[in-house]
Design a protein around this motif. Structure first.
Motif, PDB file in Angstrom:
ATOM      1  N   UNK A 739      31.607  43.859  24.198  1.00  0.00           N
ATOM      2  CA  UNK A 739      30.897  43.259  25.350  1.00  0.00           C
ATOM      3  C   UNK A 739      30.478  41.828  25.020  1.00  0.00           C
ATOM      4  N   UNK A 740      29.999  41.626  23.796  1.00  0.00           N
ATOM      5  CA  UNK A 740      29.593  40.263  23.405  1.00  0.00           C
ATOM      6  C   UNK A 740      30.789  39.309  23.447  1.00  0.00           C
ATOM      7  N   UNK A 741      31.925  39.803  22.938  1.00  0.00           N
ATOM      8  CA  UNK A 741      33.133  38.972  22.938  1.00  0.00           C
ATOM      9  C   UNK A 741      33.573  38.632  24.355  1.00  0.00           C
ATOM     10  N   UNK A 742      33.580  39.643  25.223  1.00  0.00           N
ATOM     11  CA  UNK A 742      33.994  39.415  26.619  1.00  0.00           C
ATOM     12  C   UNK A 742      33.029  38.465  27.327  1.00  0.00           C
ATOM     13  N   UNK A 743      31.733  38.569  26.990  1.00  0.00           N
ATOM     14  CA  UNK A 743      30.743  37.685  27.610  1.00  0.00           C
ATOM     15  C   UNK A 743      31.078  36.233  27.300  1.00  0.00           C
ATOM     16  N   UNK A 744      31.396  35.988  26.035  1.00  0.00           N
ATOM     17  CA  UNK A 744      31.711  34.620  25.629  1.00  0.00           C
ATOM     18  C   UNK A 744      32.978  34.120  26.321  1.00  0.00           C
ATOM     19  N   UNK A 745      34.002  34.997  26.403  1.00  0.00           N
ATOM     20  CA  UNK A 745      35.256  34.593  27.058  1.00  0.00           C
ATOM     21  C   UNK A 745      35.033  34.358  28.549  1.00  0.00           C
ATOM     22  N   UNK A 746      34.224  35.238  29.173  1.00  0.00           N
ATOM     23  CA  UNK A 746      34.005  35.133  30.621  1.00  0.00           C
ATOM     24  C   UNK A 746      33.271  33.844  30.965  1.00  0.00           C
ATOM     25  N   UNK A 747      32.452  33.374  30.025  1.00  0.00           N
ATOM     26  CA  UNK A 747      31.710  32.145  30.302  1.00  0.00           C
ATOM     27  C   UNK A 747      32.591  30.918  30.147  1.00  0.00           C
ATOM     28  N   UNK A 748      33.842  31.134  29.733  1.00  0.00           N
ATOM     29  CA  UNK A 748      34.654  29.988  29.347  1.00  0.00           C
ATOM     30  C   UNK A 748      35.507  29.418  30.461  1.00  0.00           C
ATOM     31  N   UNK A 749      36.186  30.291  31.248  1.00  0.00           N
ATOM     32  CA  UNK A 749      37.020  29.753  32.331  1.00  0.00           C
ATOM     33  C   UNK A 749      37.292  30.822  33.384  1.00  0.00           C
ATOM     34  N   UNK A 750      37.557  30.357  34.594  1.00  0.00           N
ATOM     35  CA  UNK A 750      37.852  31.261  35.705  1.00  0.00           C
ATOM     36  C   UNK A 750      39.100  32.083  35.382  1.00  0.00           C
ATOM     37  N   UNK A 751      40.087  31.424  34.727  1.00  0.00           N
ATOM     38  CA  UNK A 751      41.343  32.112  34.431  1.00  0.00           C
ATOM     39  C   UNK A 751      41.086  33.320  33.520  1.00  0.00           C
ATOM     40  N   UNK A 752      40.174  33.135  32.558  1.00  0.00           N
ATOM     41  CA  UNK A 752      39.850  34.254  31.672  1.00  0.00           C
ATOM     42  C   UNK A 752      39.091  35.341  32.424  1.00  0.00           C
ATOM     43  N   UNK A 753      38.204  34.928  33.341  1.00  0.00           N
ATOM     44  CA  UNK A 753      37.457  35.946  34.120  1.00  0.00           C
ATOM     45  C   UNK A 753      38.426  36.793  34.933  1.00  0.00           C
ATOM     46  N   UNK A 754      39.391  36.138  35.566  1.00  0.00           N
ATOM     47  CA  UNK A 754      40.367  36.875  36.386  1.00  0.00           C
ATOM     48  C   UNK A 754      41.136  37.860  35.520  1.00  0.00           C
ATOM     49  N   UNK A 755      41.514  37.423  34.314  1.00  0.00           N
ATOM     50  CA  UNK A 755      42.274  38.294  33.413  1.00  0.00           C
ATOM     51  C   UNK A 755      41.424  39.507  32.987  1.00  0.00           C
ATOM     52  N   UNK A 756      40.124  39.283  32.776  1.00  0.00           N
ATOM     53  CA  UNK A 756      39.234  40.390  32.386  1.00  0.00           C
ATOM     54  C   UNK A 756      39.176  41.429  33.515  1.00  0.00           C
ATOM     55  N   UNK A 757      39.085  40.933  34.756  1.00  0.00           N
ATOM     56  CA  UNK A 757      39.051  41.844  35.909  1.00  0.00           C
ATOM     57  C   UNK A 757      40.381  42.594  36.009  1.00  0.00           C
ATOM     58  N   UNK A 758      41.485  41.863  35.820  1.00  0.00           N
ATOM     59  CA  UNK A 758      42.822  42.465  35.911  1.00  0.00           C
ATOM     60  C   UNK A 758      42.998  43.585  34.900  1.00  0.00           C
ATOM     61  N   UNK A 759      42.413  43.425  33.723  1.00  0.00           N
ATOM     62  CA  UNK A 759      42.566  44.443  32.675  1.00  0.00           C
ATOM     63  C   UNK A 759      41.638  45.641  32.922  1.00  0.00           C
ATOM     64  N   UNK A 760      41.068  45.722  34.113  1.00  0.00           N
ATOM     65  CA  UNK A 760      40.246  46.867  34.528  1.00  0.00           C
ATOM     66  C   UNK A 760      38.994  47.041  33.664  1.00  0.00           C
ATOM     67  N   UNK A 761      38.353  45.928  33.349  1.00  0.00           N
ATOM     68  CA  UNK A 761      37.165  46.021  32.492  1.00  0.00           C
ATOM     69  C   UNK A 761      35.910  46.337  33.296  1.00  0.00           C
ATOM     70  N   UNK A 762      35.920  46.054  34.630  1.00  0.00           N
ATOM     71  CA  UNK A 762      34.668  46.125  35.397  1.00  0.00           C
ATOM     72  C   UNK A 762      34.005  47.507  35.384  1.00  0.00           C
ATOM     73  N   UNK A 763      34.770  48.595  35.661  1.00  0.00           N
ATOM     74  CA  UNK A 763      34.096  49.907  35.671  1.00  0.00           C
ATOM     75  C   UNK A 763      33.410  50.192  34.337  1.00  0.00           C
ATOM     76  N   UNK A 764      34.065  49.802  33.231  1.00  0.00           N
ATOM     77  CA  UNK A 764      33.485  50.054  31.908  1.00  0.00           C
ATOM     78  C   UNK A 764      32.189  49.246  31.740  1.00  0.00           C
TER      79      UNK A 764
END
Length: 934
Positions: A739-764
């Motif tokens: 979660x800490x790692x994803x937080x840092x990546x998500x704060x970095x760029x919209x493209x990374x946020x979209x990829x995080x959503x695509x990888x089905x991370x939200x329910x988790x």
């Protein structure tokens, strides 16, 4: 309403009126009626021209063009009709015809700006279109011309070669090269015999064969499998690898490894099985052919390893394996039996024989039943019997070396052969031979046979004494080192059990010291120094040896250099040493009660060596990092999959995990290329290995700039391993760090946020926001806070029938500053982006107002600022009842107190937010203007 009229002039006027008013359909209706009744040619032309204008407006370009044509037929100089037709034709993509029309317009009215502008624009478009159609053809031609021209400069040639490769990778480009006699020209490039030309040609062919079954089959016919094999057989590592890749692309296209759609009839015409069989037979021919270079042999064996055994045991068909055993097993055994020190052997690289052993193992593993396994063993048995000849030492050591190859591959098969009559005696006799090469082959075979799993009673009873004698008597360092490794291997009990010391006390350290000395001695050949590493792999089970080893900087450096060399057979031993030194092996839990019980019943009790305690391990980790272990690992990870087995990958992942324990060392790991090296370990391998590598990625991603840690496109590959760590079956520490790692990546760029959503991370992530554990809950909320700017995340909060928004509001009311900052931050951003959520927020929980007031009164300026922004968003949400409700509550008083405070740099953001809220309330007419503080 004059629609009843049949007067064409009147109908035309009526149509014009509708057109002016913008009612195009009515206008068309009038003009159509007028056309039916009109007798006058000239009037008819005008009506057609007008209806053409209507059709242009309706974007019905075909009709617009044909109406305009009818007007032009009557009057070739009808400039309006010509220009309308030009517009329609352009939209229909008929640029050259449109260009002619506007040319006529410009001739009739040379000063008209519109015509001149259109003329210029269409001219340019036609030029560029011509360029693209002709250009790929002429470009292809041009590239080949540059490549074949003796006069061309080097960099021009390189550029042309690169362009060709890039062009072949997209379907249209590949087709163009193919249609322009490209295959013949590529063959001509290969015939030049110049390495860079051959490379470019082979890479271009790979591009053309990728994902296109028909083209791949055509290319096989035109180039010929023999030709491809002869290219792969060249003594050039890069070319061999490129040719191997070409075979792989062809194989994937022919076996439907690519998923492009072909018509049904295509399947009937193209049956690739004949081609695939030809390729398989040709590769087997290459395995034992003298004409093939070492690099070519490695790649042929790699292709067999990758494509013959089943990928999944679920697949039923293993006919390729049976075919390979029938037609090629003896050829692979021949490779294993080569003795490079003898004359007239097959060309090999340092890695060939190990790759062959791994292939034997994979083939044996792919068999389904005992009769198949017996057949495999019989072929090996027969082959070895045919080679043993007491009169011909060279043939005999070929047979013994062959057994070594089997012992490193399908151990059971090798083990059974060692037990056969006469084999062991032969090995012992060879140990006493005059020739160094005989001794070496025999001792190595003994070492490979000396294993805890060995069923050969001879080795269990006589192995140690035999090897000790050789060790003491021989004057030859090469033999001495090998004998020593055998002793280490037979003696090593594994793990960190202190009470099972191998030999007499102290001798382990002496042996290790000797190994380190050999390792650092550049006078000794590399093959022999490799055995010193093998020895240390066993000896470093002992904690004193580990400690001595990491104190010996030159020895570590020497090992890292060997690990980076082209010889990859050493990877497993190096991985063992690193796992031992960092204590990252699986540890058995020892229960104190059982120890008491064992002592009582006089059984053996495992004990831990004092130097295996935590502070010693930490010191060793620091020393390894300082000596540059990360850059060695980064090179090791790149080795070919055949040699870098899943088990070795898991060991490397364990080492990385131990190295990354201390956050202060993570910068060093990143600086030496560790981030990039972890990705392949996290994506493929054993389950445990992937999880461990992902965990290290999480540790690194949480505290470093992702663009530096995972350069280029690599950063997107990091997300899946992190999301995999969120699964509930992973432990809490892994969930938290992911979660800490994803937080840092998500704060970095919209493209990374979209990829995080695509990888089905939200329910988790949402699940962890409900978590009991405070730290995990905080990490998940912070992660969500960085994701809410993403449209898809906002949509999830807008959906009905879930508690997502309620949870976010309630988290704002928790008694933990950090958690409130994250939750209120998320709420502030999401209510700013989606006004509907301001109203929804008040419906999900009755506590919303109380929570909001607490936020706005919070002593922490950051929490307070976020609360006030939420209030502003609600006032600004176009819901007047909600705004009124807020201002009628105690919030007004809170806003006034905060907003009227003196300016204060520590709380300025909150003060400004409160003032903005008050101004908004005045704008809405909910409060009277007040005088701002002086």
């Amino acid at each position: 309403e004059t629609l009843g009229t049949t007067d064409p002039i009147q109908l035309k006027e009526e149509g014009n009126k509708h057109f002016q008013a913008g009612d195009i359909d009515k206008a068309i209706e009038c003009y159509t009626k007028a056309i039916k009744v009109c007798q006058d040619k000239k009037v008819l032309a005008v009506i057609y021209r007008n209806r053409s204008a209507c059709y242009l407006k309706k974007e019905n370009y075909a009709n617009a063009a044909s109406d305009a044509t009818k007007a032009i037929d009557v009057d070739a100089k009808d400039i309006k009709a010509l220009y309308r037709r030009c517009q329609a034709l352009e939209k229909l993509g008929k640029l050259d015809m449109a260009f002619k029309d506007v040319q006529r317009c410009a001739t009739l009215e040379p000063k008209n700006k519109t015509f001149l502008e259109t003329l210029r624009r269409l001219g340019a478009e036609i030029q560029s279109k011509l360029k693209t159609t002709f250009s790929t053809d002429s470009r292809v031609q041009n590239m080949f011309d540059i490549l074949f021209d003796e006069e061309s400069e080097k960099d021009k040639k390189e550029k042309a070669a690169n362009n060709l490769i890039v062009l072949s990778r997209e379907d249209a480009g590949a087709e163009r090269i193919f249609q322009n006699n490209g295959v013949t020209l590529l063959l001509n490039m290969i015939e030049t015999g110049k390495p860079e030309m051959i490379l470019a040609a082979v890479r271009t062919l790979s591009g053309m064969c990728t994902g296109h079954k028909a083209r791949a089959m055509a290319i096989i016919q035109m180039v010929g499998v023999d030709k491809m094999c002869s290219i792969m057989a060249l003594d050039n590592e890069e070319i061999a690898l490129a040719a191997c890749n070409l075979f792989q692309c062809i194989n994937d296209s022919l076996t439907g490894g690519d998923t492009r759609e072909y018509g049904k009839e295509a399947d009937l015409v193209m049956d690739p099985s004949k081609d695939l069989k030809t390729i398989l037979l040709s590769l087997l021919e290459m395995v034992a052919s003298k004409k093939v270079s070492g690099h070519g042999r490695d790649q042929a064996l790699n292709l067999l390893s990758k494509n013959v055994p089943r990928k999944e045991k679920k697949e039923q068909d293993h006919s390729k394996t049976l075919f390979t055993i029938d037609h090629g097993l003896k050829k692979i055994l021949k490779v294993c039996g080569q003795v490079p020190e003898l004359p007239d052997q097959l060309p090999l690289t340092e890695n060939t024989q190990l790759i062959a052993s791994v292939l034997l193992n994979k083939l044996y593993d792919d068999l389904k039943c005992d009769p198949e396994r017996n057949n495999f063993r019989d072929i090996c048995d027969e082959y070895i019997k045919s080679k043993i000849d007491p009169k011909d030492m060279d043939k005999t050591i070929h047979a013994i070396n062959c057994i070594s190859g089997l012992l490193q591959g399908p151990f059971d098969v090798g083990n059974a052969l060692v037990g056969r009559q006469g084999i062991m005696e032969m090995m012992v006799a060879l140990c006493g031979s005059e020739r160094e090469v005989d001794q070496m082959v025999a001792v190595e075979a003994l070492i490979h046979a000396s294993s805890k799993m060995s069923r050969a009673s001879f080795i269990i009873t006589n192995g140690v004494s035999l090897l000790k004698d050789i060790y003491k008597q021989t004057k030859n360092e090469k033999i001495k080192i090998r004998a020593l490794v055998g002793l280490c291997k037979l003696g090593s009990a594994g793990g960190d059990d202190y009470s099972l010391r191998q030999f007499a006390e102290g001798s382990t350290e002496k042996l290790a010291k000797q190994c380190r000395k050999w390792l650092c001695n550049p006078q000794i050949d590399t093959k022999t120094r490799k055995w010193a590493i093998e020895g240390l792999a066993y000896l470093t089970n002992d904690a004193d040896v580990k400690d001595d080893f990491v104190e010996d900087e030159p020895a570590m450096q020497a090992m890292f250099e060997l690990a980076k060399s082209r010889d990859k057979t050493i990877l497993y031993a190096v991985a063992c040493i690193l796992v031992n030194c960092t204590n990252s092996y699986e540890k058995k839990e020892i229960l104190p009660e059982l120890v008491q019980l064992a002592k009582f019943s006089k059984q053996h009790v495992p004990e831990q060596h004092p130097k295996d305690k935590k502070d010693f391990v930490e010191k060793r980790v620091k020393r390894l990092l300082k000596a540059g272990v990360t850059s060695a690992l980064a090179v090791m990870v790149k080795a070919d999959n055949t040699i870098l087995t899943d088990q070795t990958k898991e060991m490397l992942a364990r080492v990385f995990l131990a190295l990354s324990e201390d956050p202060r060392d993570r910068g060093t790991i990143v600086a030496q290329g560790g981030g990039k090296a972890l990705i392949p370990l996290a994506l493929e391998g054993t389950e445990a290995g992937k999880v461990k590598a992902s965990h290290v990625i999480a540790k690194i991603a949480a505290i470093s700039n992702p663009e530096i840690a995972f350069p280029g496109e690599r950063v997107y590959e990091v997300i899946r391993p992190l999301v995999n760590l969120l699964h509930t079956d992973r432990d809490g520490m892994q969930n938290y760090e992911a979660l800490r790692g994803l937080t840092n990546l998500a704060g970095f760029s919209e493209k990374l946020r979209v990829k995080i959503v695509k990888e089905k991370a939200l329910p988790e992530i949402e699940n962890y926001m409900f978590e009991e554990n405070d730290q995990i809950r905080l990490a998940a909320t912070e992660c969500m806070c960085n994701l809410v700017t993403c449209k898809e995340v906002q949509d999830r909060y807008l959906e009905d029938g879930n508690d997502k928004l309620k949870l976010l509001v309630l988290l704002c009311g928790e008694d933990d500053d950090k958690l409130q900052i994250a939750a209120a931050g998320a709420l502030a951003m999401i209510t700013a982006a989606q006004k509907k959520l301001c109203t929804k927020m008040t419906l999900v929980t009755s506590q919303w107002l109380e929570i909001l007031q607490r936020l706005c009164l919070h002593t922490n300026a950051q929490v307070q600022h976020r609360g006030l922004v939420i209030v502003y968003n609600m006032l600004n949400s176009d819901n007047s009842d909600l705004a009124k409700k807020l201002i009628e509550s105690e919030l007004l008083e809170i806003l006034s107190v905060v907003g009227k405070a003196e300016d204060n740099p520590k709380r300025q953001e909150a003060i400004d937010a409160a003032r903005t809220c008050l101004v908004k309330a005045m704008d809405l007419g909910l409060i009277k203007p007040f005088t701002s503080p002086s």
